[in-house]
Design an enzyme around this catalytic site. Sequence first.
Site, PDB file in Angstrom:
ATOM      1  N   THR A   1       4.424   2.655   5.618  1.00 25.14           N
ATOM      2  CA  THR A   1       3.051   2.207   5.858  1.00 25.14           C
ATOM      3  C   THR A   1       2.377   3.159   6.820  1.00 25.14           C
ATOM      4  OG1 THR A   1       1.690   0.480   6.896  1.00 25.14           O
ATOM      5  CG2 THR A   1       3.973   0.614   7.603  1.00 25.14           C
TER       6      THR A   1
ATOM      7  N   ARG B   1      -6.294  -2.637  10.169  1.00 28.84           N
ATOM      8  CA  ARG B   1      -6.844  -3.996  10.208  1.00 28.84           C
ATOM      9  C   ARG B   1      -6.299  -4.782  11.385  1.00 28.84           C
ATOM     10  NH1 ARG B   1      -5.256  -5.411   5.592  1.00 28.84           N
ATOM     11  NH2 ARG B   1      -3.433  -6.602   6.242  1.00 28.84           N
TER      12      ARG B   1
ATOM     13  N   GLY C   1       0.819  -1.204   0.000  1.00 28.92           N
ATOM     14  CA  GLY C   1       0.000   0.000   0.000  1.00 28.92           C
ATOM     15  C   GLY C   1       0.854   1.256   0.000  1.00 28.92           C
TER      16      GLY C   1
ATOM     17  N   ARG D   1       1.276  -5.275  -5.628  1.00 24.30           N
ATOM     18  CA  ARG D   1       1.567  -6.556  -4.991  1.00 24.30           C
ATOM     19  C   ARG D   1       1.790  -7.603  -6.078  1.00 24.30           C
ATOM     20  NH1 ARG D   1      -1.951  -3.874  -1.562  1.00 24.30           N
ATOM     21  NH2 ARG D   1      -1.289  -3.855   0.624  1.00 24.30           N
TER      22      ARG D   1
ATOM     23  N   ASP E   1       0.091   2.451   8.884  1.00 25.55           N
ATOM     24  CA  ASP E   1      -0.423   1.760  10.070  1.00 25.55           C
ATOM     25  C   ASP E   1       0.500   1.837  11.283  1.00 25.55           C
ATOM     26  OD1 ASP E   1      -2.790   0.982   8.856  1.00 25.55           O
ATOM     27  OD2 ASP E   1      -1.914  -0.868   8.074  1.00 25.55           O
TER      28      ASP E   1
ATOM     29  N   ASP F   1       2.785  -0.182  12.180  1.00 23.20           N
ATOM     30  CA  ASP F   1       2.754  -1.503  12.805  1.00 23.20           C
ATOM     31  C   ASP F   1       4.032  -2.302  12.565  1.00 23.20           C
ATOM     32  OD1 ASP F   1       2.364  -1.829  10.098  1.00 23.20           O
ATOM     33  OD2 ASP F   1       0.731  -3.280  10.278  1.00 23.20           O
TER      34      ASP F   1
ATOM     35  N   ASP G   1       5.357  -4.979   6.315  1.00 16.25           N
ATOM     36  CA  ASP G   1       5.853  -6.286   6.746  1.00 16.25           C
ATOM     37  C   ASP G   1       5.835  -7.323   5.637  1.00 16.25           C
ATOM     38  OD1 ASP G   1       3.110  -6.422   6.678  1.00 16.25           O
ATOM     39  OD2 ASP G   1       2.871  -7.156   8.727  1.00 16.25           O
TER      40      ASP G   1
END
Length: 328
Positions: A130, A176, A15, A76, A132, A134, A107
């Site tokens: 990213t 998510r 993303g 992707r 996120d 994360d 990741d």
Amino acid sequence: MNTEIKKVAVLTSGGDSPGMNAAIRAVVRACAYHQLECVGVYRGLQGLIEGDFKQLDARSVKNLINRGGTFLKSARSKEFRTKEGRQKAYDALRKEKVDALVVIGGDGTFAGAIVFNEEHNFPVVGLPGTIDNDINGTDFTIGYDTALNTVVEAIDKIRDTANSHNRLFLVEVMGRDAGDIALNAGIGAGAEEILIPEQNLGRERLVSSLKRSKKSGKTSSIVVVAEGDQIGKNIFELAKYIEDHLQEYEVRVTVLGHIQRGGAPSCYDRVLASRLGVGAIDALLRGERDVMIGLVHNKVVSVPFTEAIKGTNVIDEELIRVADITSI
């Protein structure tokens, strides 16, 4: 200095996130500074397999630092998940006489880099791109700060309508598997409740909390919901449950979606991306490989890919406490 590195390829994968262009720019200009060649790989890992390369120099990346998205495009690749696909990628790099690869992504990108290095012993360094936040081994990921500001700005506008109509708004944000955006944006925007994957509040407790807010004099409420929250099957099912058990409010749902990925990167993300991009080339010239470049306590660090993608997201308990106290 590692004199074996003479040509570097850079790509973005997964993303997109604001600041990726700034990171590419920093990588390219760090290469130019150290008199290394640099090529951009278009369309991420799929473009790598297909040999979609373009020579880049310091002037190729002008006027990029302020642009969102990624000018190299991102995609992707199912084919890269196969051994045959990774072999094609390696052959393409060798044909282009590339000595090292910088990947900007999350990741999934780093997991692919680990396997690629294991199979072909090829130097790969990653940058955490990213929204996120994360990824382990860095305090912040490229794009996270911009996404936070986008969400807070949107919630501020939604609150104007909520106050005008005595409504309860459920605002779904990205996340998510990680609640960082929801938690921090919720605190920053003054949300009454924040629902995140790491903490199962429960529907009954949520309704009880909203009832207390109503009794305390609040005429409208904002509930920020991470898309991975497990209270309901989805945010619309949760809205229906609240309507059935809390008839004092009109309930409305806003899903912010991909608006969170777009827009010009914040100053923080531009500086972070620039520091990490330069750090990636520094690491390669030191002979490092199979590492992610992160920022810890405002210092640029190298973290093994295996550590960067290790384990589940750990939420800051102090932030949860702050959210509970400030939302009464």
